[in-house]
Structure formats: structure tokens, C-alpha cells
Scaffold this active site. Structure first.
Site, short mmCIF file in Angstrom:
data_model
loop_
_atom_site.label_atom_id
_atom_site.label_comp_id
_atom_site.label_asym_id
_atom_site.label_seq_id
_atom_site.Cartn_x
_atom_site.Cartn_y
_atom_site.Cartn_z
N LYS A 172 0.86 -1.19 0.00
CA LYS A 172 0.00 0.00 0.00
C LYS A 172 0.90 1.24 0.00
O LYS A 172 2.12 1.13 0.21
CB LYS A 172 -0.90 -0.03 1.22
CG LYS A 172 -0.16 0.11 2.54
CD LYS A 172 -1.06 -0.11 3.74
CE LYS A 172 -0.26 0.07 5.02
NZ LYS A 172 -0.95 -0.46 6.19
N ARG A 216 -12.08 -0.43 13.43
CA ARG A 216 -12.13 0.33 12.18
C ARG A 216 -13.10 -0.35 11.22
O ARG A 216 -14.17 0.18 10.95
CB ARG A 216 -10.74 0.45 11.54
CG ARG A 216 -9.86 1.45 12.24
CD ARG A 216 -8.70 1.96 11.40
NE ARG A 216 -8.00 0.95 10.62
CZ ARG A 216 -6.74 1.08 10.21
NH1 ARG A 216 -6.06 2.18 10.49
NH2 ARG A 216 -6.18 0.15 9.49
N TYR A 244 17.28 33.03 -2.40
CA TYR A 244 16.21 34.01 -2.18
C TYR A 244 16.27 34.56 -0.76
O TYR A 244 16.59 33.83 0.18
CB TYR A 244 14.84 33.33 -2.32
CG TYR A 244 14.50 32.91 -3.72
CD1 TYR A 244 14.44 33.84 -4.76
CD2 TYR A 244 14.21 31.59 -3.99
CE1 TYR A 244 14.11 33.44 -6.04
CE2 TYR A 244 13.88 31.18 -5.28
CZ TYR A 244 13.84 32.11 -6.29
OH TYR A 244 13.51 31.72 -7.55
N MET A 286 12.13 25.68 -5.86
CA MET A 286 11.25 24.73 -6.52
C MET A 286 12.06 23.63 -7.21
O MET A 286 11.71 22.46 -7.15
CB MET A 286 10.36 25.44 -7.53
CG MET A 286 9.31 24.53 -8.13
SD MET A 286 8.29 25.34 -9.35
CE MET A 286 7.23 26.35 -8.34
C1 LIG Z 1 -0.15 -1.63 6.65
C2 LIG Z 1 -0.74 -2.90 7.02
C3 LIG Z 1 0.07 -4.00 7.34
C4 LIG Z 1 1.59 -3.92 7.39
O1 LIG Z 1 2.00 -3.19 8.53
P1 LIG Z 1 3.54 -2.97 8.85
O2 LIG Z 1 3.53 -2.36 10.21
O3 LIG Z 1 4.06 -1.99 7.85
O4 LIG Z 1 4.21 -4.28 8.76
C5 LIG Z 1 -0.54 -5.19 7.64
N1 LIG Z 1 -1.89 -5.31 7.63
C6 LIG Z 1 -2.69 -4.27 7.33
C7 LIG Z 1 -4.18 -4.45 7.36
C8 LIG Z 1 -2.16 -3.04 7.03
O5 LIG Z 1 -2.96 -2.02 6.75
#
Ligand SMILES: *Cc1c(COP(=O)(O)O)cnc(C)c1O
Length: 388
Positions: free
Chosen positions: A36, A135, A280, A328
Site C-alpha cells: 500500500k 475500524r 532568495y 522549486m
Molecule cells: C499496513 C498494514 C500492514 C503492514 O503493517 P507494517 O507495520 O508496515 O508491517 C498489515 N496489515 C494491514 C491491514 C495493514 O494495513
């Protein structure tokens, strides 16, 4: 055309991390690589094939779009699951493309069932149970309905996994809450089994859990931050080093290697006499004859303006401080104490050069930023280059 700035990913570092983390798995358990947040800033396109070269065959994305990128980037037919957001259309897409998905409401398995009937594919589902994170986990009434749906449609719906996510396994302050989640999860898995739902993969561990709570390592572990070479928290790292010392290993060594190095090159150099302002405005005044190097990176490339006058880079194996405002597209660094710096010299913005290192956390002046957040902010649009 050569790029002004690029990010190198080290295959040997990733290989070592994966090998080290595999040591925490039980025999036969699946190593799932969490990608992710654009593979924690590393970039899905470059990271996925690299991880496959290191033996990884399972990936977890947050969204359908990320899963699509994993499918496009994979070279060895690896598996992918979506842990987070999906529309009805995306669920149908996932079913058609053999992408597994987490289920935390009643809509998803229904959408998946429709798609499975329409396309003749089987939908691979991972039931996310509520154990205390509060959640997205399934509560008992919804879970009961989903179990009914699964049992009624065994040819279309495959309950491939049952899972949960822990509420901060990287800090001992959360110990009791995590313990309670583990107990609840095992309990709920047992009850599902009694109802005839026995998924192949029970999973709850992220990096921190696998490293600190061996009982969370079940059939699959979702490794995120640690595979990229970062500890889930400074506390987790310290505990690990302390354990090594206690076990009599002498000088403890960090088994995790950063796989990422962010680089650029010196665009030009200039000598400036005492008493001149640099860049700058008037935030930096030379107080001695000064030699500066200009780097072709600025906040447009993700080199934050907040690093003005406080950031550092590495050049010729030495630290060079940022002087004046980060522009920039350009940044000035003071190389008076780095003899011999010349146009074209390689500069490290994050990572190691010689004996020095700019860590991701020191990269930010806001040190309360987690590694996670700094990584996720790495610029998406600069090239990723795989190195040995
Ligand atoms: C991000 C995430 C992980 C991995 O977590 P780390 O701490 O980066 O190893 C595992 N499971 C879920 C549901 C996550 O969102």
C-alpha cells in the site's frame, strides 16, 4: 536523457530482509508483502518484480487501483489481495482477475457473488473480524449472515482467509489490548470452524506483531515496513538489539537493511566571499569564504522546503548542510568542508554514502513523523532504479 534525481532500490538489501523475516514464519506460512502507499514510497512498478526476485509471491494492496498496478508489474504470476477500498465495479474486476479481497460488510460478498455468477470465476474472500481495532472488522450479526451466504454458495465464494489487524503491536504500551485481540481472534476462528468455515489462511500479524508476538504468526504474515528495512518503531528496534546483547551476541547488529537510496548530482559549484546572502531572501549569510554546490532538486521533486537551512546531504562521503531556502527546482549546499566537490558528483539525499547516513527520519525536521509517513511522502514521479 538522464534524470536530475532518482531513487535506487537495493536487491541485495531486500533479499536479506526477506530472508531474515522468513525466519519468523512457521513452516509453510505465506510471506505476504504489503505494497500500500505506493509500496511505502518505493514505487509498485519497481518494487513488485524486485520482491519476486527475492522469492515473494504474495502481495497485499489497499485499493483496486494498487492491485491493478501489482498485476501489471508482476513477472512471476504472484497473488494479490485488496485490504481496503473497493467499489462494486472494482469488486467485479477483482473477481474476474482472481484478485482476493477483504470482506468487512455485507455488500462485498453480494457483489462478489454476482460477479462470480456472471463470469464463472470464483471469488476469493478474506473475512476481516473485529477484534478491537474498531475500524472495519465484522461484528457477529453481519458475520453470521456472511457465513450463511458462503455456505449457500460454495462454488462461487471461496473463504480463503480470515483475518484481523492489530492496534499497534509496535509499542509495549498496547500490550494488553493486543493480547486481548489475539485471544478474541483465536476464539472467533474456532467458532467459525465449528460452523464449517475453515479458511486456508488465518492471518493477523504485521511486521511488529511477527517480530514481537510469535503466536500471531499463523498461516500468513503481512509484512510491510520491515521488508523495506525499517523497524515499526524505535522501541521495537531497541528491544531487538537488547535481546541480542542479552543472548550474548556481543555487539548487536541491525538485521534490517534499508533498500532505498535517494540520489542526485551536483549541477554546479560556486565560490562566495564572506558577507553574501545565498539564494532568495536573507535567511543565509556567509560568514567565511564559502564554496557551495547547487543541486537540481527542490520541493517540486519532494525535497521539502522545510529542509531550508536545516537539511543535510552527503557528497564525497561527507555531510553538507543545506544553505538558504530550498527552491522549486534547486537547492544550495555548503561544501566548503568537502574538498574536491565537482559538477557531476553523486549526492545522497536519503541513504548511505561512505561512513555517513541520512536516515528517513532525520530527513524531516519534524522528527515526530513516523518512518511510515516520510516514506509515503517520497515523490512518486522520479525514476526508480534497481541496483545490486
Ligand atoms: C499496513 C498494514 C500492514 C503492514 O503493517 P507494517 O507495520 O508496515 O508491517 C498489515 N496489515 C494491514 C491491514 C495493514 O494495513
Amino acid at each position: 536523457m538522464e534524470s536530475n534525481t532518482w531513487i535506487e532500490l537495493s536487491r541485495s538489501a531486500l533479499r536479506r530482509n526477506v530472508r531474515y523475516l522468513r525466519g519468523y514464519l512457521t513452516p509453510g506460512a505465506c510471506f505476504t508483502s504489503v505494497v500500500k502507499g505506493r509500496a511505502y514510497g518505493h514505487g509498485i512498478d519497481a518494487f513488485v518484480p524486485l520482491a519476486e526476485q527475492c522469492g515473494v509471491r504474495s502481495f497485499a494492496a489497499f485499493s483496486a487501483e494498487e492491485a491493478r498496478q501489482v498485476l501489471a508489474a508482476r513477472t512471476r504470476g504472484s497473488d494479490v489481495m485488496v485490504m481496503g477500498h473497493m467499489t462494486a465495479d472494482e469488486v467485479a474486476w477483482a473477481v474476474e482477475h482472481d484478485v482476493a479481497l477483504w470482506v468487512f460488510d455485507l455488500d462485498r460478498p453480494r457483489w462478489a457473488l454476482d460477479a462470480a455468477r456472471r463470469t464463472g470465476h470464483r471469488a476469493r474472500l478474506h473475512l476481516e473480524l473485529e477484534t478491537g481495532l474498531q475500524r472495519t472488522g465484522l461484528e457477529p450479526p453481519e458475520l453470521a449472515q456472511i457465513v450463511e451466504l458462503l455456505l449457500a454458495n460454495p462454488r462461487e465464494l471461496v473463504p480463503e482467509g480470515v483475518c484481523t489487524h492489530l492496534a499497534g503491536a509496535e509499542s509495549t504500551a498496547n500490550y494488553l489490548r493486543i493480547r486481548q485481540q489475539i485471544d478474541r481472534f483465536m476464539d472467533k476462528c474456532g467458532r467459525l470452524a465449528e460452523q464449517g468455515v475453515t479458511p486456508r489462511h488465518r492471518h493477523m500479524a504485521c511486521s511488529a506483531a511477527a517480530l514481537s508476538y510469535p503466536e500471531t504468526v499463523l498461516d500468513l504474515v503481512r509484512f510491510g515496513i520491515a521488508q523495506y528495512g525499517f523497524w515499526p518503531s524505535p522501541e521495537a528496534r531497541i528491544h531487538h538489539l537488547a535481546d541480542q546483547i542479552e543472548a550474548g551476541h556481543g555487539r548487536p547488529r541491525d538485521p534490517l537493511k534499508r533498500i532505498l537510496t535517494w540520489k542526485s548530482r551536483v549541477m554546479s559549484t560556486k565560490r562566495i566571499r564572506t558577507g553574501e546572502y545565498v539564494g532568495y531572501g536573507n535567511t543565509y549569510l556567509t560568514t567565511r569564504p564559502t564554496r557551495i554546490a547547487i543541486l537540481p532538486v527542490g520541493y517540486a521533486h519532494g525535497f521539502s522546503r522545510s529542509l531550508s537551512n536545516v537539511g543535510r546531504v552527503l557528497v564525497r562521503g561527507r555531510r553538507a548542510p543545506v544553505v538558504g531556502y530550498v527552491g522549486m527546482n534547486m537547492t544550495a549546499v555548503d561544501v566548503t568542508d568537502c574538498p574536491g566537490v565537482a559538477q557531476g558528483d553523486e549526492v545522497v539525499l536519503i541513504g548511505k554514502q561512505g561512513r555517513h547516513e541520512i536516515s528517513v527520519s532525520s530527513f524531516s525536521e519534524l522528527s515526530q513523523f513516523l518512518n511510515y509517513e516520510m516514506l509515503a511522502r517520497l515523490p512518486a514521479d522520479i525514476p526508480r532504479v534497481v541496483v545490486r
